[in-house]
Design an enzyme around this catalytic site. Structure first.
Site, PDB file in Angstrom:
ATOM      1  N   ASN A  27     -12.871   2.655  -1.964  1.00  0.00           N
ATOM      2  CA  ASN A  27     -11.981   1.529  -1.716  1.00  0.00           C
ATOM      3  C   ASN A  27     -12.509   0.868  -0.438  1.00  0.00           C
ATOM      4  OD1 ASN A  27     -10.020  -0.283  -1.034  1.00  0.00           O
ATOM      5  ND2 ASN A  27      -8.299   1.134  -1.279  1.00  0.00           N
ATOM      6  N   HIS A  51      -8.276   0.304  -5.823  1.00  0.00           N
ATOM      7  CA  HIS A  51      -7.435  -0.440  -4.880  1.00  0.00           C
ATOM      8  C   HIS A  51      -5.996  -0.015  -5.083  1.00  0.00           C
ATOM      9  CE1 HIS A  51     -10.791  -2.915  -3.807  1.00  0.00           C
ATOM     10  NE2 HIS A  51     -11.075  -2.983  -5.090  1.00  0.00           N
ATOM     11  N   TYR A  56       0.800  -1.232   0.000  1.00  0.00           N
ATOM     12  CA  TYR A  56       0.000   0.000   0.000  1.00  0.00           C
ATOM     13  C   TYR A  56       0.829   1.277   0.000  1.00  0.00           C
ATOM     14  CZ  TYR A  56      -3.254  -3.647   1.427  1.00  0.00           C
ATOM     15  OH  TYR A  56      -3.989  -4.803   1.476  1.00  0.00           O
ATOM     16  N   HIS A  74     -14.197  -8.067  -1.099  1.00  0.00           N
ATOM     17  CA  HIS A  74     -14.172  -9.465  -1.506  1.00  0.00           C
ATOM     18  C   HIS A  74     -15.374 -10.274  -1.036  1.00  0.00           C
ATOM     19  CE1 HIS A  74     -10.198  -8.211  -2.596  1.00  0.00           C
ATOM     20  NE2 HIS A  74      -9.903  -7.926  -1.337  1.00  0.00           N
ATOM     21  N   SER A 127      -3.358  -1.712  -4.238  1.00  0.00           N
ATOM     22  CA  SER A 127      -2.573  -2.858  -4.703  1.00  0.00           C
ATOM     23  C   SER A 127      -3.274  -3.536  -5.880  1.00  0.00           C
ATOM     24  CB  SER A 127      -2.392  -3.858  -3.552  1.00  0.00           C
ATOM     25  OG  SER A 127      -3.641  -4.417  -3.177  1.00  0.00           O
ATOM     26  N   ASP A 134     -25.013  -4.071  -2.643  1.00  0.00           N
ATOM     27  CA  ASP A 134     -26.412  -3.655  -2.823  1.00  0.00           C
ATOM     28  C   ASP A 134     -26.604  -2.169  -2.551  1.00  0.00           C
ATOM     29  OD1 ASP A 134     -26.975  -6.232  -3.509  1.00  0.00           O
ATOM     30  OD2 ASP A 134     -28.173  -6.714  -1.750  1.00  0.00           O
ATOM     31  N   ARG A 160      -8.428 -12.511  -2.581  1.00  0.00           N
ATOM     32  CA  ARG A 160      -8.359 -11.086  -2.968  1.00  0.00           C
ATOM     33  C   ARG A 160      -8.595 -10.878  -4.464  1.00  0.00           C
ATOM     34  NH1 ARG A 160      -6.097  -8.146   1.414  1.00  0.00           N
ATOM     35  NH2 ARG A 160      -4.637  -9.428   2.565  1.00  0.00           N
TER      36      ARG A 160
HETATM   37  C1  DQA Z   1      -7.153  -3.013  -0.822  1.00  0.00           C
HETATM   38  C2  DQA Z   1      -6.988  -4.491  -1.155  1.00  0.00           C
HETATM   39  C3  DQA Z   1      -7.807  -5.364  -0.220  1.00  0.00           C
HETATM   40  O1  DQA Z   1      -7.629  -6.745  -0.555  1.00  0.00           O
HETATM   41  C4  DQA Z   1      -7.381  -5.165   1.210  1.00  0.00           C
HETATM   42  O2  DQA Z   1      -8.188  -5.913   2.079  1.00  0.00           O
HETATM   43  C5  DQA Z   1      -7.331  -3.721   1.596  1.00  0.00           C
HETATM   44  C6  DQA Z   1      -6.826  -2.743   0.640  1.00  0.00           C
HETATM   45  C7  DQA Z   1      -6.225  -2.121  -1.677  1.00  0.00           C
HETATM   46  O3  DQA Z   1      -6.391  -0.912  -1.645  1.00  0.00           O
HETATM   47  O4  DQA Z   1      -5.335  -2.637  -2.357  1.00  0.00           O
HETATM   48  O5  DQA Z   1      -7.639  -3.369   2.731  1.00  0.00           O
HETATM   49  O6  DQA Z   1      -8.479  -2.619  -1.076  1.00  0.00           O
END
Ligand code: DQA
Length: 151
Positions: free
Chosen positions: A77, A103, A26, A83, A105, A90, A115
């Protein structure tokens, strides 16, 4: 700025810990710094921003309800809720304006298989992954051009 259209930027669980958690995924930017990048850029483009983060799923659902019509567009985000949260799926389905899922990542390439899938992508207009802070800049520019087209 009063009367300018509103862009909402929502962050879900654990994202208040940015800067302290998994820097390899991140980066070292804090949530405050990330929000400032979007707020400042939105302002230059003539938009107001509301930023919100929560670690409670129901609180996020209620915030999305509140912004359903109030926000012209949304960047979200949801963190790990991405997930598995059909409740957030909804709620997002009811949003009137365009929604961008971001996201930091590249979730589709992370080692944990859970993920790789987002349950909210089908109710978002665009999904951006793996671009760090630049993903948010891209989301904002995309939203602004979309909102200008609709004006
Ligand atoms: C995330 C990716 C998710 O899998 C993870 O749980 C996060 C951050 C991202 O910004 O890459 O908390 O959303």
């Amino acid at each position: 700025m009063q009367g300018a259209p509103l862009i909402a930027m929502l962050h879900g669980c654990n994202l208040n810990m940015l800067g302290k958690r998994s820097v390899e995924h991140y980066g070292d930017i804090t949530l405050d710094q990330l929000e400032k990048v979007v707020v400042d850029n939105a302002k230059k483009l003539g938009f107001q921003t509301i930023c919100f983060q929560t670690n409670h799923e129901g609180v996020m659902v209620e915030k999305i309800h509140e912004l359903r019509i109030r926000a012209a567009g949304m960047i979200i985000n949801p963190g790990a809720w991405t997930h598995y949260s059909y409740a957030i799926h909804d709620a997002l389905e009811m949003i009137a304006g365009p929604v961008v899922e971001v996201h930091l990542s590249a979730i589709e390439k992370r080692k944990e298989e859970w993920r790789h899938h987002s349950v909210i992508s089908d109710v978002c207009d665009l999904t951006i992954t793996g671009k760090g802070v630049d993903g948010y800049r891209e989301a904002l520019i995309w939203l602004v051009s979309k909102l200008r087209q609709n004006q």
